[in-house]
Design a protein around this motif. Structure first.
Motif, mmCIF file in Angstrom:
data_model
loop_
_atom_site.group_PDB
_atom_site.id
_atom_site.type_symbol
_atom_site.label_atom_id
_atom_site.label_comp_id
_atom_site.label_asym_id
_atom_site.label_seq_id
_atom_site.Cartn_x
_atom_site.Cartn_y
_atom_site.Cartn_z
ATOM 1 N N ARG A 1 16.702 -22.651 -14.567
ATOM 2 C CA ARG A 1 15.530 -23.044 -13.616
ATOM 3 C C ARG A 1 14.972 -21.949 -12.839
ATOM 4 N N ARG B 1 11.122 -20.401 -13.259
ATOM 5 C CA ARG B 1 10.456 -21.107 -12.126
ATOM 6 C C ARG B 1 10.780 -20.509 -10.678
ATOM 7 N N ASP B 2 11.996 -20.444 -10.243
ATOM 8 C CA ASP B 2 12.256 -20.299 -9.143
ATOM 9 C C ASP B 2 12.181 -18.724 -8.686
ATOM 10 N N ILE C 1 11.951 -28.838 -16.736
ATOM 11 C CA ILE C 1 11.779 -27.958 -15.546
ATOM 12 C C ILE C 1 10.200 -27.567 -15.733
ATOM 13 N N GLN C 2 9.321 -27.620 -14.843
ATOM 14 C CA GLN C 2 7.946 -27.171 -15.119
ATOM 15 C C GLN C 2 7.885 -25.576 -14.694
ATOM 16 N N ALA C 3 7.645 -25.032 -15.914
ATOM 17 C CA ALA C 3 7.675 -23.706 -15.643
ATOM 18 C C ALA C 3 6.501 -22.967 -15.178
ATOM 19 N N ILE C 4 6.365 -21.727 -14.972
ATOM 20 C CA ILE C 4 5.545 -20.811 -14.494
ATOM 21 C C ILE C 4 5.413 -19.567 -15.480
ATOM 22 N N GLU D 1 3.481 -25.487 -15.879
ATOM 23 C CA GLU D 1 2.622 -25.608 -14.589
ATOM 24 C C GLU D 1 1.521 -24.831 -14.508
ATOM 25 N N PRO E 1 5.994 -23.265 -3.650
ATOM 26 C CA PRO E 1 6.287 -24.544 -4.841
ATOM 27 C C PRO E 1 5.356 -25.713 -4.915
ATOM 28 N N LEU F 1 8.417 -17.712 -8.046
ATOM 29 C CA LEU F 1 7.983 -18.366 -6.875
ATOM 30 C C LEU F 1 8.373 -17.505 -5.838
#
Length: 290
Positions: free
Chosen positions: A273, A277-278, A6-9, A60, A288, A281
């Motif tokens: 996830r 990330r989600d 998973i590309q994290a923020i 990310e 995204p 966003l």
């Protein structure tokens, strides 16, 4: 290099360049002592080095804080220039976003600065530390900033939990009890409020606020995942899976170490996830695919 699924923020990151550190007082004693930041990193971390570490940790994008740490007239305080964060965002718009620090003592001038940061610099939210001003989140001096955030449709992050002892000569009261968010969320139901720093030692109180209010969320930064209270991990993995966002408060926590510790929590894939990330966003209204 580890391949993260998973590309994290990362929603809470300090600008840490040598230029920024030149205006931060007493950083070595606090960050090097209490927070165990390495001697090398205390000299500063360039944008390029930060991006390299983000890549290694599968991150990310990072939200960079233009932090306002205390009233500017106090010797232990500092304000990160909005323009300094804006410069980093302009150089790497696909990797960095900006958050505008708030200082309650600036009054309407500070509110106008917040508006300029969002409209002119493209910042995506606000951020502040109640304890640095010894003004609880429900103090009237913060309300004009909340109203402006609603008008601009941007979230606000604020530290909840105890204050840290940055300077033995400058002790700060812990005014950030999560229960103080109750009044704010009632008075500003349209305001997206993120209580960062997990709420420790009142994490269950922070969970209660996020459970009660649709517009209250929790940020996980500044406390290592391996030390998170068990109730918080269960919350993320179950009925709180839509309410929590990932952060490090870098350099307080290293990117890769934090990602690895989250992996070791054995969260279910969907809540994991959402955490990484989600949720951020959705809360910040980010595309995204951008």
């Amino acid at each position: 290099m580890k391949n993260y699924d998973i590309q994290a923020i990362d929603a809470v990151v300090n600008l840490w360049t040598p230029e920024m550190l030149a205006i931060r007082p007493n950083r070595d004693a606090f960050y090097g002592g209490k927070m165990k930041v390495t001697t090398q990193d205390l000299k500063g971390v360039s944008h390029e080095e930060m991006l390299r570490r983000m890549d290694a940790a599968g991150i990310e994008r990072s939200f960079l804080i233009a932090a306002k740490v205390g009233p500017i007239m106090h010797k232990a305080s500092y304000h990160t220039p909005y323009a300094m964060v804006a410069e980093a965002v302009n150089r790497y718009p696909d990797r960095f976003s900006g958050l505008a620090g708030l200082d309650a003592t600036e009054g309407m001038d500070g509110v106008r600065q917040l508006e300029k940061a969002v409209k002119d610099y493209g910042f995506i939210g606000a951020h502040f530390y109640p304890h640095w001003f010894e003004l609880a989140p429900d103090h009237a001096k913060w309300y004009p900033f909340y109203a402006k955030c609603v008008e601009l449709n941007v979230p606000v992050q604020l530290q909840v939990g105890q204050s840290m002892l940055y300077d033995p000569q400058h002790r700060l009261r812990s005014v950030g009890r999560p229960i103080a968010l109750d009044a704010v969320a009632c008075d500003f139901p349209e305001l997206k409020i993120i209580g960062i720093h997990v709420g420790i030692p009142w994490t269950d109180e922070m969970i209660a606020m996020a459970w009660k209010h649709p517009n209250v969320f929790i940020g996980t930064d500044a406390h290592s995942p391996k030390y998170w209270p068990e109730s918080f991990v269960k919350y993320i993995n179950s009925y709180g899976q839509d309410k929590v966002i990932f952060g490090t408060d870098f350099p307080v926590l290293e990117f890769q170490r934090t990602r690895d510790e989250i992996d070791n929590l054995n969260l279910r894939q969907e809540p994991k996830r959402k955490l990484l990330r989600d949720n951020v966003l959705r809360i910040y209204g980010l595309n995204p695919e951008a």
